[in-house]
Design an enzyme around this catalytic site. Structure first.
Site, PDB file in Angstrom:
ATOM      1  N   HIS A  13       0.484  -1.271  -0.392  1.00 50.15           N
ATOM      2  CA  HIS A  13      -0.233  -0.070  -0.202  1.00 50.15           C
ATOM      3  C   HIS A  13       0.877   1.298   0.168  1.00 50.15           C
ATOM      4  CE1 HIS A  13      -3.440   2.737   0.790  1.00 50.15           C
ATOM      5  NE2 HIS A  13      -4.233   1.797   0.534  1.00 50.15           N
ATOM      6  N   ALA A  14      -0.274   2.043  -0.859  1.00 51.52           N
ATOM      7  CA  ALA A  14       1.097   3.442  -0.377  1.00 51.52           C
ATOM      8  C   ALA A  14       1.342   4.663   0.181  1.00 51.52           C
ATOM      9  CB  ALA A  14       0.504   4.089  -1.989  1.00 51.52           C
TER      10      ALA A  14
END
Length: 382
Positions: free
Chosen positions: A227-228
């Protein structure tokens, strides 16, 4: 028990995925969906592949429960047939090439003038105005234009979503739009017209990266399966070479992971990882620390420890494993549907209503219902 859309008739000039998937939702709820197809070949999605006992996987997925009317739109009788159909219909849906519906006299304004109670839904790639209105749009291309590929994939290479996500997004907004319009008509007695574009629909789903980039100054980086903006979140190697996907959503879960799964209570207040933003910034080092602990355990042991503590986790399944998922089996989520090649397996629709089964009708052959529909309209088949 009567299905909620029993008695609703939908006429659809549809092809490929977006409009067919929208109308399949209506069919599953009991609506009568009359799918107009080209004589002979039918919807071109029928020829995408032959993997489902000779049928196309795409077509089987989005076309159950419909009636197929083979109609050459250039035939001299086509206008009369369509007029008689639409005079009886509740909803008309089309996702033809840009401008095609208007050229056929099936534009929203024309239909609303002739059939005041009709609900008209048009699905397009980019909408009916603006510089892209006449531009052809396919799922991958809309993923590009919506910026999805810029945030999907690895740092080295972008990747498209593995499913036609732009089509699906447009289909589901069209579906909810039609349900809303049907409800509105019950109140006002009047039909309505609306449009859904694939770009607008997928753009709505791009809300997180849109706000992240607009107000953060930079776009979320491509992070593969991670996940960013959340950490730890993603795949971690186990000692048996398996992978466990972990999702930690808040500081409470972070503390539980450190103290009860990793055996590293010192990490909870480690200044490198004290907040989610710090964990994202230091994700590379954080991953090394987690995998150092997981190296002494099998994937199954890690999953068991995460489940015991209440940390969200998953194992990556193949499509074949998903088809036989233990949750499907335990909850009796698979049904057999009829088709021209015999019974086929299908998952129940996601909305589960107590004591009510979805319609889940058969997959139609091209023109299978033409004679019956024409007879119903009082037109002699040729």
């Amino acid at each position: 028990m009567l299905l909620p859309l029993a008695g609703v008739t939908v006429v659809s000039l549809e092809q490929a995925i977006a409009a067919p998937y929208a109308t399949r939702q209506l069919a599953d709820l009991g609506a009568r969906v009359i799918k107009i197809e080209r004589p002979g070949a039918g919807d071109f999605a029928r020829a995408y592949d032959e993997t489902v006992e000779g049928l196309s996987s795409h077509f089987v997925w989005v076309n159950r429960g419909k009636e197929s009317l083979a109609l050459d739109l250039k035939d001299e009788r086509a206008a009369e047939i369509l007029d008689r159909l639409l005079a009886r219909a509740d909803v008309f849906v089309q996702n033809l090439a840009p401008g095609a519906a208007d050229r056929l006299g099936l534009g929203a304004a024309d239909l609303r003038a002739r059939f005041p109670r009709l609900i008209v839904c048009g699905i397009s790639g980019y909408g009916t105005s603006g510089p892209y209105r006449d531009k052809k749009a396919y799922d991958l291309l809309v993923q590009c234009e919506a910026g999805l590929l810029s945030v999907t994939g690895t740092p080295d290479a972008p990747a498209k979503a593995g499913i036609p996500i732009a089509d699906i997004a447009a289909a589901m907004y069209a579906f909810t739009g039609m349900l809303t319009a049907l409800y509105e008509r019950r109140v006002t007695g009047e039909g309505s017209a609306f449009e859904v574009s694939m770009l607008d629909a997928l753009g709505e789903w791009m809300g997180f990266p849109y706000y992240f980039a607009t107000y953060g100054g930079t776009a979320p980086p491509r992070t593969g399966a991670r996940h960013a903006a959340i950490a730890p979140y993603g795949p971690y190697r186990a000692g048996d070479d398996g992978q466990v996907f972990v999702g930690v959503q808040n500081d409470r879960e972070w503390a539980a992971l450190c103290e009860r799964v990793l055996g590293r209570p010192d990490l909870v207040e480690d200044p490198r990882f004290r907040s989610n933003s710090l964990r994202v910034a230091g994700n590379e080092r954080l991953t090394e620390l987690i995998e150092a602990v997981f190296a002494d355990r099998t994937a199954a042991e890690i999953v068991a420890s995460l489940d015991e503590v209440g940390i969200a986790n998953a194992r990556m399944r193949t499509i074949a494993e998903f088809a036989e998922h233990p949750q499907h089996v335990a909850r009796d989520r698979v049904r057999l549907i009829d088709s021209p090649v015999g019974p086929l397996r299908a998952l129940l629709p996601p909305v589960t209503v107590t004591d009510r089964e979805a319609a889940m009708g058969p997959i139609p052959a091209v023109g299978e219902h033409t004679a019956a529909i024409l007879a119903e309209l009082g037109i002699e088949p040729r």
